[in-house]
Design a protein around this motif. Structure first.
Motif, PDB file in Angstrom:
ATOM      1  N   SER A 315      31.602 -16.143  43.509  1.00  0.00           N
ATOM      2  CA  SER A 315      31.502 -16.973  42.309  1.00  0.00           C
ATOM      3  C   SER A 315      32.849 -17.663  42.126  1.00  0.00           C
ATOM      4  O   SER A 315      33.889 -17.005  42.155  1.00  0.00           O
ATOM      5  CB  SER A 315      31.189 -16.120  41.074  1.00  0.00           C
ATOM      6  N   ALA A 331      30.815 -25.781  46.514  1.00  0.00           N
ATOM      7  CA  ALA A 331      29.436 -25.289  46.395  1.00  0.00           C
ATOM      8  C   ALA A 331      28.748 -25.169  47.747  1.00  0.00           C
ATOM      9  O   ALA A 331      27.804 -24.386  47.898  1.00  0.00           O
ATOM     10  CB  ALA A 331      28.638 -26.210  45.472  1.00  0.00           C
ATOM     11  N   LYS A 335      28.634 -18.891  46.614  1.00  0.00           N
ATOM     12  CA  LYS A 335      27.362 -18.450  46.012  1.00  0.00           C
ATOM     13  C   LYS A 335      27.039 -19.351  44.823  1.00  0.00           C
ATOM     14  O   LYS A 335      25.918 -19.858  44.691  1.00  0.00           O
ATOM     15  CB  LYS A 335      27.478 -16.991  45.563  1.00  0.00           C
ATOM     16  N   ASN A 336      28.018 -19.541  43.936  1.00  0.00           N
ATOM     17  CA  ASN A 336      27.846 -20.471  42.817  1.00  0.00           C
ATOM     18  C   ASN A 336      29.207 -20.965  42.349  1.00  0.00           C
ATOM     19  O   ASN A 336      30.246 -20.315  42.585  1.00  0.00           O
ATOM     20  CB  ASN A 336      27.055 -19.847  41.651  1.00  0.00           C
ATOM     21  N   THR A 360      22.280 -27.200  44.016  1.00  0.00           N
ATOM     22  CA  THR A 360      21.694 -26.502  42.863  1.00  0.00           C
ATOM     23  C   THR A 360      22.534 -25.302  42.412  1.00  0.00           C
ATOM     24  O   THR A 360      22.190 -24.663  41.408  1.00  0.00           O
ATOM     25  CB  THR A 360      20.279 -26.009  43.207  1.00  0.00           C
ATOM     26  N   ASN A 361      23.586 -24.981  43.132  1.00  0.00           N
ATOM     27  CA  ASN A 361      24.390 -23.803  42.772  1.00  0.00           C
ATOM     28  C   ASN A 361      25.701 -24.185  42.090  1.00  0.00           C
ATOM     29  O   ASN A 361      26.680 -23.437  42.134  1.00  0.00           O
ATOM     30  CB  ASN A 361      24.670 -22.945  44.007  1.00  0.00           C
TER      31      ASN A 361
END
Length: 462
Positions: A315, A331, A335-336, A360-361
């Motif tokens: 993260s 990204a 992971k995000n 999208t993350n």
């Protein structure tokens, strides 16, 4: 206490040896330990200077004659270099510029950051193969002289515009459009804005250029919303330059040297043009922040990505995320990613850019990084890596404290100001981090500016 007299006097001449450069690119010589700052002088040169101003702890001088020249001295190729304030280092070889920037970074890390330089690797500055014509945005003030319009940059330490057809650090395409738009406006009797009288209409012409896509945007910054001969002017621009995809007007009616006003309207075409950095596509509006040297931006971001050491499980928080440029690079490997930016329009652009790339993350929030990130932390959110890319003033104290409290394993600090970088690294080191590597990147050849990426690890036991 008796007043200490300076060992130099105004209008006197001195033979000196130059020892260093200031962060603004002036040569530094000393007379009995008293510094004299002299434009257009380089380290290891000897010459005669005339002192033109004496201050409490230093003086300013003018170079009169050189007895010995530096191996890095070259003839500046720009014909208006001595007048224009846009570049400061064209009289220095490109190798000399890169060396100067690395030395500048090392000096501030030692002096301001108080870092143990035996443990910090400062790499040679990453430069360009061709350090000319790199700027993708021309932002040119407009004036009048002898009945005609002039378009150029301001003379050093003044607001007098130097008329200019070519700027050697601008993309040639931008120069072509600026000159054509100036002539078209002249043809229709458009009057330039006068700062002193707050009269006239056309303040600036801005042109943006997508290096990869070839798309261009023309922005008129005007005093009022009315636009005489708008239809004819737009027709001429689009006929001459089919690559122009957007023509925009920004209205600024204030007595200010800030370029943009609050109102921006699309006159013709699209609201955005597009460009790519690496394999990430970006939508760029008239007021989007987008790096002016996309070739070196990729170098900078690749290094930030390398220093983040992402495996796909992390993260990441991206403070000061702007339109999401670094966030979207991260990204691809994280992971995000959570990005924070104070400018609402930038966050709108960041979300649009994420959608544009089917990423999208990555999530984005509007607010001050020093307010939003501590709030996230209070709510139990943590980060494995924090990336900061603050403005020139550096990071806010509250943000640095939160980073220290959150204890991410790695911090990547992207900086446009070595002085505030050094100050903030000192705070992070006091809070349990160790600076391992610093990579200077030459984003702005022939100027004194240098960007850096620093990699920090949380020390064991913290």
């Amino acid at each position: 206490m008796a007043k200490i007299e300076a060992p130099v006097a105004k209008n006197e001449y001195y033979d000196v040896t130059f020892e260093d450069l200031t962060h603004e690119g002036a040569g530094v010589a000393k007379v009995e330990g008293f510094p004299i700052f002299v434009e257009n002088a380089l380290p290891d040169e000897r010459g005669k200077v005339k002192v033109v101003k004496v201050k409490k702890g230093f003086a300013f001088g003018r170079l009169i004659e050189l007895y010995e020249k530096s191996e890095h001295r070259v003839d500046a190729p720009c014909p208006i270099y001595s007048q224009c304030g846009g570049c400061q280092l064209q009289h220095v070889s490109y190798k000399g510029q890169l060396d100067f920037k690395r030395k500048q970074v090392e000096q501030v890390l030692t002096r301001i950051g108080k870092l143990d330089m035996t443990k910090v690797k400062v790499h040679p500055t990453l430069g360009m193969n061709d350090p000319w014509n790199y700027r993708n945005k021309a932002q040119v003030p407009i004036g009048e002289r002898e009945g005609g319009l002039v378009a150029g940059f301001y003379q050093k330490r003044s607001h007098d515009i130097i008329d200019m057809e070519r700027c050697l650090i601008q993309q040639a395409e931008n120069d072509d459009v600026v000159q054509a738009v100036k002539k078209i406006c002249e043809q229709y009797g458009i009057r330039a804005y006068n700062e002193e009288k707050h009269s006239g209409w056309l303040r600036h012409i801005m042109v943006r250029y997508g290096l990869v896509t070839g798309e261009m945007m023309v922005v008129f910054v005007t005093k009022t919303k009315e636009f005489a001969h708008k239809k004819e002017i737009i027709e001429q621009i689009t006929k001459q330059f089919p690559q122009v995809k957007s023509i925009v007007q920004n209205i600024n009616n204030k007595r200010t040297n800030v370029i943009f006003g609050d109102e921006t309207n699309v006159l013709w075409g699209e609201e955005y043009i597009y460009d790519k950095i690496g394999n990430v596509k970006f939508a760029i509006s008239a007021r989007s922040f987008y790096q002016v040297n996309p070739e070196q931006t990729k170098v900078l971001y690749d290094k930030a990505l390398e220093y983040a050491q992402l495996t796909g499980k992390e993260s990441v928080i991206d403070a000061y995320c702007g339109i999401g440029t670094i966030s979207l690079f991260l990204a691809q490997k994280a992971k995000n990613v959570f990005g924070v930016e104070i400018v609402p329009e930038a966050i709108e652009d960041a979300n649009r850019n994420a959608q544009l790339n089917n990423i999208t993350n990555a999530e984005f929030a509007v607010g001050e990084a020093e307010v939003v990130i501590p709030e996230w932390y209070k709510q139990g959110n943590e980060a494995d890596v924090i990336v900061v890319d603050p403005p020139r003033k550096g990071c806010d104290e509250a943000l640095l404290k939160t980073i220290i409290d959150m204890k991410p394993k790695r911090v990547v600090y992207v900086s446009c100001n070595p002085g505030t970088l050094a100050r903030d690294l000192h705070v992070l080191e006091q809070g349990g981090y160790e600076t391992v590597e610093v990579q200077p990147v030459d984003m702005f050849p022939h100027t004194t500016h240098v960007e850096c990426v620093a990699q920090l690890f949380l020390k064991k036991g913290n």
